[in-house]
Design a protein around this motif. Structure first.
Motif, PDB file in Angstrom:
ATOM      1  N   ASP A  15      -1.815 -28.682   0.981  1.00  0.00           N
ATOM      2  CA  ASP A  15      -2.732 -27.611   1.341  1.00  0.00           C
ATOM      3  C   ASP A  15      -3.039 -26.803   0.088  1.00  0.00           C
ATOM      4  N   GLU A  17      -5.240 -23.241  -1.444  1.00  0.00           N
ATOM      5  CA  GLU A  17      -5.972 -22.008  -1.180  1.00  0.00           C
ATOM      6  C   GLU A  17      -6.877 -21.768  -2.383  1.00  0.00           C
ATOM      7  N   ASP A  19     -10.679 -19.605  -3.965  1.00  0.00           N
ATOM      8  CA  ASP A  19     -11.478 -18.385  -3.842  1.00  0.00           C
ATOM      9  C   ASP A  19     -12.975 -18.670  -3.711  1.00  0.00           C
ATOM     10  N   GLU A  57       1.307 -21.082  -7.687  1.00  0.00           N
ATOM     11  CA  GLU A  57       0.133 -20.220  -7.685  1.00  0.00           C
ATOM     12  C   GLU A  57      -0.485 -20.321  -9.071  1.00  0.00           C
ATOM     13  N   VAL A  72      -9.070 -14.847   2.807  1.00  0.00           N
ATOM     14  CA  VAL A  72      -8.351 -15.764   3.703  1.00  0.00           C
ATOM     15  C   VAL A  72      -6.918 -15.979   3.220  1.00  0.00           C
ATOM     16  N   SER A  73      -6.744 -16.181   1.927  1.00  0.00           N
ATOM     17  CA  SER A  73      -5.402 -16.466   1.394  1.00  0.00           C
ATOM     18  C   SER A  73      -4.578 -15.212   1.177  1.00  0.00           C
ATOM     19  N   ASP A 117      -9.470 -29.663   0.841  1.00  0.00           N
ATOM     20  CA  ASP A 117      -8.291 -29.669  -0.036  1.00  0.00           C
ATOM     21  C   ASP A 117      -8.376 -30.794  -1.067  1.00  0.00           C
ATOM     22  N   HIS A 174      -2.085 -19.508   6.054  1.00  0.00           N
ATOM     23  CA  HIS A 174      -2.910 -19.547   4.841  1.00  0.00           C
ATOM     24  C   HIS A 174      -2.081 -19.281   3.588  1.00  0.00           C
ATOM     25  N   HIS A 175      -0.798 -19.561   3.670  1.00  0.00           N
ATOM     26  CA  HIS A 175       0.061 -19.698   2.489  1.00  0.00           C
ATOM     27  C   HIS A 175       0.190 -21.198   2.287  1.00  0.00           C
ATOM     28  N   ALA A 176      -0.161 -21.686   1.097  1.00  0.00           N
ATOM     29  CA  ALA A 176      -0.315 -23.131   0.905  1.00  0.00           C
ATOM     30  C   ALA A 176       0.939 -23.932   1.269  1.00  0.00           C
ATOM     31  N   ASP A 179       1.540 -23.845   5.149  1.00  0.00           N
ATOM     32  CA  ASP A 179       0.566 -24.668   5.851  1.00  0.00           C
ATOM     33  C   ASP A 179       0.788 -26.156   5.596  1.00  0.00           C
TER      34      ASP A 179
END
Length: 197
Positions: A15, A17, A19, A57, A72-73, A117, A174-176, A179
């Motif tokens: 997954d 996330e 921008d 991250e 969202v993230s 993704d 919505h935390h990679a 998820d």
């Protein structure tokens, strides 16, 4: 030259996330992955998706962003500019992790839906490492898998339309990494599901 026969695959739930809607102008900010299991001629064998995971991250690669996509993230671009991993380093580490956990099996990226993704992941892998451990097409879309097994058109499929027993009990946060683990459980359930009675 004869192509090598691949007899088994390592299924990795991934997954991301981001921008914005596409890589390049916009940035991938979070990358999470979990080993979902493996498949061979005998079928699919699920793994505990919390046992082998990857999370980074990333530093943004441009100044452009879509505020709605960023919201969202919940990730902070300013913090990531200072503290996020360099994309080249993070993607090289990810490639090493994929090869390590695949251990001789062909890795397959699995996502729900995979299209978004995969677009970011593949672009980042090629842009920052020059290669993809998944090849150019080693992805499985769980949304398509469900649609096929359920006998439904793809556009009729959403998680809210699936039988509840197929879904993970984990929230989609919505935390990679969270998820990726949730989606690994969905994949295991879909692989075991014979379809509607």
């Amino acid at each position: 030259m004869v192509a090598q026969s691949v007899t088994s695959g390592r299924d990795l739930s991934v997954d991301i996330e981001a921008d914005g809607p596409i890589p390049g102008p916009y940035s991938m900010l979070g990358l999470g992955a979990a080993v979902a299991g493996f498949h061979d001629a005998q079928g699919f064998t699920a793994a505990d998706p919390q046992q082998q995971t990857f999370y980074r991250e990333l530093r943004p690669i441009s100044e452009e962003f879509d505020p709605q996509a960023l919201a969202v993230s919940g990730l902070d671009r300013e913090r990531l500019k200072a503290e996020g991993s360099e994309p080249g380093v993070a993607l090289a580490e990810f490639g090493d992790w994929v090869r390590e956990v695949s251990a001789g099996r062909q890795p397959v990226m699995c996502g729900y839906p995979a299209s978004y993704d995969w677009t970011f992941l593949y672009w980042y892998l090629i842009r920052f490492t020059g290669a993809s451990p998944f090849g150019h097409s080693g992805c499985l879309d769980m949304k398509t898998l469900y649609a096929t097994k359920a006998g439904l058109p793809l556009r009729a499929v959403a998680k809210r339309t699936m039988p509840p027993h197929l879904l993970s009990e984990r929230p989609h946060s919505h935390h990679a990494l969270d998820d990726a683990v949730e989606q690994a459980e969905l994949l295991a359930n879909l692989m075991a599901w014979p379809g509607p009675a």
